[in-house]
Enzyme design. Structure first.
Site, PDB file in Angstrom:
ATOM      1  CG  MET A  14     -18.005  -9.569 -15.789  1.00  0.00           C
ATOM      2  SD  MET A  14     -19.646 -10.291 -15.594  1.00  0.00           S
ATOM      3  CE  MET A  14     -20.430  -9.071 -14.531  1.00  0.00           C
ATOM      4  N   GLY A  15     -15.001  -7.487 -17.373  1.00  0.00           N
ATOM      5  CA  GLY A  15     -15.082  -6.138 -17.909  1.00  0.00           C
ATOM      6  C   GLY A  15     -13.743  -5.584 -18.331  1.00  0.00           C
TER       7      GLY A  15
ATOM      8  CE  LYS B  25     -16.362  -4.068 -14.588  1.00  0.00           C
ATOM      9  NZ  LYS B  25     -16.580  -4.416 -13.150  1.00  0.00           N
TER      10      LYS B  25
ATOM     11  CG  ASP C  71     -15.210  -9.278  -3.974  1.00  0.00           C
ATOM     12  OD1 ASP C  71     -14.555  -9.989  -3.174  1.00  0.00           O
ATOM     13  OD2 ASP C  71     -14.808  -9.000  -5.115  1.00  0.00           O
TER      14      ASP C  71
END
Length: 413
Positions: free
Chosen positions: A25-26, A43, A137
């Site tokens: 999403m960046g 970003k 993550d």
């Protein structure tokens, strides 16, 4: 350069030079800090995410989580802001390569090099956890290797799905699993809202296993099969994949992949101290002393694992080709196989050894989760005993009913 919303948002402080890539999403841009005269990576939240309050909140949480950690082994966040509806994060610029690309090129890492790299990674995780942050993550693609005074320097990146260990996760929806499936701990696949720092340590162990054996411990033809292997802690012994590894390596990974988090190593430092001790064992025939298993806390001291969460259907990850750049930003934009093996389509765009290095949001099928570990034989025995009582009562001609069984003293004086 054509003026864009991103350019207008930061042109007073930073000069945009070129786009480096894009993640989930960046969008990532190479920039230049006009006042401090240094290169940075900026970003920007993508336009589709900028209109979603939950995604904007996650983007801001990423910036806060990264900025909270103070460690030479974690990427530094310089700035965060929202200008004209455009949210952005400014980070340090790094040159080098991510661990995923190094493993694809070299397949295996020598034990001495692995010890040096993962000792730094352990220190990074300890600093992250001390700051009250859980990464969630950790994977080779989020471990960047740059250079400092001629030596490799590890930098942990991408806090996009991180959460605070002292607050409830209100952004993750029920049934949604955030992370990269192959590197997830059992508790992360079952109850993602309830994971703690030990889930990151599990991910670190998966990466270490891959680095010294050339293969991930957990794999599967699809997400269901992969998660089943993770929850059953079913993996090949490292000594079978790499017979040259020192004695004690199998006992080490047996502890790192314990189903119960209490039975695992409790910090990056503890894990790497145990690993370093094993690596230092001479290559001569092992003695009985060197073959002793790494001690594991007794069952009485272990805490119960989180209960299984209700989950739904599987959402398959998307794929795309990657651009071969050796910058910190390039690897953030490079998705890869999220399962255990490449598909026929994947083989055309990357080698079969490519790993699952794109964070994904998947909803797991409850059928792949392991059964509750209860003494089922005791339960069966109780059922048989109850059936015998009923049959005996019927054979004796005595009336029997559920109400009578539950209230034996109902007659009273």
């Amino acid at each position: 350069m054509k003026e864009t919303a991103e350019g207008r948002a930061v042109m007073d402080k930073y000069r945009l030079e070129r786009r480096l890539g894009g993640g989930g999403m960046g969008d990532l841009w190479l920039g230049f800090d006009i006042k401090l005269r240094r290169r940075v990576v900026i970003k920007f939240i993508r336009s589709f995410a900028a209109t979603e309050p939950e995604l904007v909140a996650r983007f801001e949480r990423e910036a806060r989580a990264s900025a909270r950690v103070r460690s030479p082994y974690v990427i530094e966040t310089y700035d965060y802001g929202v200008d004209r509806g455009c949210a952005f994060i400014v980070m340090e610029y790094l040159e080098g390569e991510d661990l995923n690309r190094r493993l694809e090129r070299e397949e295996r890492i020598p034990l001495a090099q692995a010890t040096a790299l993962f000792t730094q990674l352990g220190k990074a995780l300890d600093a992250i956890h001390a700051a009250g942050v859980i990464h969630r993550d950790l994977k080779p693609g989020n471990i960047f290797i740059t250079s400092s005074a001629g030596d490799d320097l590890v930098k942990v990146l991408d806090f996009g799905v991180a959460k605070s260990s002292c607050s409830r996760d209100r952004i993750t929806k029920t049934g949604m699993v955030l992370g990269t499936p192959r590197y997830m701990s059992p508790e992360q696949t079952m109850a993602p809202r309830q994971v703690d720092y030990r889930s990151d340590l599990w991910s670190m162990a998966v990466i270490l296993y891959r680095a010294i054996t050339g293969q991930c411990p957990f794999a599967g033809a699809n997400i269901n099969e992969l998660v089943r292997h993770i929850c059953q802690t079913s993996f090949p012994k490292a000594s079978k994949l790499a017979p040259e590894l020192p004695p004690g390596i199998d006992a080490f990974f047996a502890r790192t992949f314990e189903f119960d988090p209490e039975a695992r190593f409790q910090s990056g430092k503890e894990m790497m101290e145990a690993f370093s001790a094993i690596v230092q064992v001479p290559a001569s025939p092992p003695s009985s002393e060197s073959l002793r298993a790494i001690p594991v806390p007794p069952p009485s001291e272990r805490s119960a694992i989180v209960k299984r969460s209700a989950v739904g259907a599987v959402v398959a990850p998307l794929r795309c080709a990657v651009d071969d750049q050796t910058t910190m930003a390039a690897m953030l934009a490079a998705p890869a196989n999220d399962l255990g093996s490449p598909t026929a389509t994947d083989a055309a765009v990357e080698p079969a050894s490519a790993s699952c290095d794109r964070h994904s949001e998947v909803v797991l099928d409850s059928r792949v989760l392991p059964p509750l570990r209860v003494p089922w034989m005791v339960a069966v025995g109780l059922l048989i005993a109850a059936a015998c009582v009923v049959f005996h009562s019927v054979a004796e001609g005595a009336p029997w009913s559920l109400e009578a069984a539950e209230s034996p003293a109902a007659g009273g004086p």
